[in-house]
Design an enzyme around this catalytic site. Structure first.
Site, mmCIF file in Angstrom:
data_model
loop_
_atom_site.group_PDB
_atom_site.id
_atom_site.type_symbol
_atom_site.label_atom_id
_atom_site.label_comp_id
_atom_site.label_asym_id
_atom_site.label_seq_id
_atom_site.Cartn_x
_atom_site.Cartn_y
_atom_site.Cartn_z
ATOM 1 N N HIS A 57 0.874 -1.185 0.000
ATOM 2 C CA HIS A 57 0.000 0.000 0.000
ATOM 3 C C HIS A 57 0.907 1.231 0.000
ATOM 4 C CE1 HIS A 57 -4.219 -0.856 0.003
ATOM 5 N NE2 HIS A 57 -4.107 -1.814 0.893
ATOM 6 N N ASP A 97 -4.754 2.334 2.129
ATOM 7 C CA ASP A 97 -5.173 1.732 3.409
ATOM 8 C C ASP A 97 -5.537 2.812 4.428
ATOM 9 O OD1 ASP A 97 -2.515 2.517 3.324
ATOM 10 O OD2 ASP A 97 -1.730 0.754 4.341
ATOM 11 N N HIS A 126 12.159 0.493 -26.029
ATOM 12 C CA HIS A 126 12.643 -0.867 -26.257
ATOM 13 C C HIS A 126 12.851 -1.100 -27.745
ATOM 14 C CE1 HIS A 126 12.205 -2.484 -22.208
ATOM 15 N NE2 HIS A 126 11.161 -1.707 -22.115
ATOM 16 N N TYR A 130 -6.491 6.164 -19.853
ATOM 17 C CA TYR A 130 -6.704 7.599 -19.985
ATOM 18 C C TYR A 130 -7.573 8.058 -18.830
ATOM 19 C CZ TYR A 130 -9.364 11.721 -21.109
ATOM 20 O OH TYR A 130 -9.986 12.938 -21.000
ATOM 21 N N GLU A 160 -1.123 7.912 13.520
ATOM 22 C CA GLU A 160 -1.629 8.978 14.389
ATOM 23 C C GLU A 160 -0.784 10.215 14.150
ATOM 24 O OE1 GLU A 160 -3.788 10.192 16.330
ATOM 25 O OE2 GLU A 160 -4.381 8.879 17.959
#
Ligand SMILES: [Zn+2]
Ligand SMILES: [Zn+2]
Length: 455
Positions: free
Chosen positions: A140, A145, A282, A343, A430
């Site tokens: 995450h 999360d 590539h 897109y 926190e």
């Protein structure tokens, strides 16, 4: 007036006075009570991330929690038009609480193919296969999360405070944000017809640029639109020692990459932000072979649709022009293709809604903890929920997620902190979660406040 009437009058007067303050106090004490549970939910989610298009357990958890709170929950909302074989793990929870506006609160569900390197006790060690079958670490790393936990905390608090608002609350958990396909998939599946059409859609996103405990807002254009473009430069392959009988696409690619730098610098108004980046190139297999083609992958970022169209047309024009100048035969002309799948339009925060929420945040968090933040060229698909031409007012605000002292140190030294999509991204639970729940709940309470309620 008798003494009793005067007394009754006074009691009623004093009861009505601190209504706003008592609502805030209610919210604060409820959040205090919820914090330990929220932090453990967050850590559990953080340790169990799932890739885009595979949010099986995360969506099930969200559905179960919403159902437990009394929401009318529908799972697997969404249809991937270009990939009908994929399951959409969208969750929609509806709670009708009398006449009033329909407000959507949105979270994302997905994580990223990144191996976590934070070393946190609750770090993810998950590995999974991505859509192409490659095994990857999962993390995450965008803080979804944090968003899910704030979303669940908000849902719980709002139901406990349901005598303070009226209207229809829709909790929307969206899959595949990172793949820029989940929001579209949910709309394709009739999100706004199967469920009540929203008057407002709101969301939050964590950020490394603001200290935990603070929120940021950006009225108007906040995030750029993103377009992925594939460019295939085709030549005529041959022996590396005999370029005169070949047409070398590697040289063509070099010319092309430099030429397109002038699209933004020379063809685009300096008042229209735009980025063109070649992220991948590539071509070829060996030292002594001129390859048949070179494949480039580009990302184009813009705010305005006409700028996007201009850039795509310019990429095509330059590719064709360079091929023609190099004498590449017409049958081997370049192929330039803007992807329909990848897109997303720019995110436009409705200015009126955004400024209204900024006032709510200032009351809830204190004015110094609420800052206006500049737009960025990163992208996300939240803007899709506003529909074409900004039909539905939407707002995504930023949630500070880094330790204030570390942020100050980073600003002093100029050494950046790990950001979103970094294997080291570690938001502090926190007060990030506390602030997320407080800001989001406060926003909904304001948008759905009862007629005549105190401000
Ligand atoms: Zn992300
Ligand atoms: Zn994100």
């Amino acid at each position: 007036m008798t003494h009793r009437v005067v007394l009754l009058f006074l009691i009623l007067f004093f009861l009505s006075l601190p209504a706003a303050r008592s609502q805030q106090a209610d919210l604060d004490s409820l959040i205090d009570r919820e914090m330990p549970r929220l932090v453990s939910t967050y850590k559990a989610l953080h340790a169990a991330p799932e890739l885009s298009h595979h949010e099986v357990k995360t969506s099930a958890l969200v559905a179960q929690e919403l159902r437990g709170l009394g929401f009318d929950v529908t799972e697997r909302v969404g249809k991937y038009v270009t990939h009908p074989e994929w399951v959409s793990y969208g969750v929609v929870g509806v709670y009708k609480n009398g006449a009033g506006p329909t407000v959507y609160v949105r979270t994302e569900l997905d994580a990223l193919p990144i191996e976590e390197k934070t070393g946190l006790p609750y770090a993810s060690t998950v590995r999974a296969k991505d859509d192409s079958g490659r095994e990857v670490g999962v993390m995450h790393a965008c803080g979804h999360d944090i968003h899910i936990t704030s979303f669940l905390g908000t849902a719980k608090l709002l139901l406990e405070l349901k005598n303070q608002w009226q209207g229809t609350l829709v909790m929307l958990a969206q899959p595949a944000e990172e793949a820029i396909s989940g929001a579209e998939a949910m709309l394709e599946d009739g999100l706004y017809t199967r469920f009540p059409r929203p008057d407002y859609v709101i969301a939050l996103h964590d950020t490394p640029y603001i200290a935990a405990g603070m929120v940021g807002y950006t009225p108007g254009y906040a995030m750029a639109g993103s377009t992925s473009v594939d460019v295939i430069l085709r030549g005529v392959g041959g022996h590396g020692s005999a370029p005169q009988v070949a047409k070398d696409p590697v040289v063509e690619a070099a010319e092309f990459i430099l030429a397109i730098q002038t699209i933004v610098s020379r063809e685009n108004s300096p008042f229209d932000p735009a980025v063109v980046t070649v992220g991948s190139i590539h071509g070829g297999t060996r030292y002594n072979i001129i390859p048949d083609e070179v494949h480039l992958q580009l990302t184009v970022r813009t705010y305005k649709e006409e700028v996007r169209q201009h850039i795509i047309a310019a990429l095509e024009r330059m590719a064709q022009g360079i091929a023609a100048a190099d004498g590449v035969p017409a049958s081997r002309a370049p192929i330039v293709e803007a992807s329909e799948d990848e897109y997303t339009p720019a995110t436009y925060n409705d200015p009126q809604l955004t400024l209204r929420l900024a006032e709510v945040f200032k009351k809830a968090l204190g004015p110094p903890n609420v800052v206006e933040t500049p737009p960025v060229m990163s992208s996300e698909d939240f803007g899709v929920f506003g529909l074409d031409n900004h039909q539905i007012p939407i707002c995504q605000f930023s949630l500070g997620a880094v330790d204030a002292a570390k942020l100050a140190e980073s600003q002093r030294t100029g050494v950046p902190l790990p950001g979103l999509h970094s294997s080291l991204w570690a938001p502090v639970p926190e007060p990030t979660l506390r602030t997320g729940v407080k800001a989001m709940s406060g926003a909904v309470l304001d948008l759905m406040k009862k007629p005549g309620a105190h401000d």
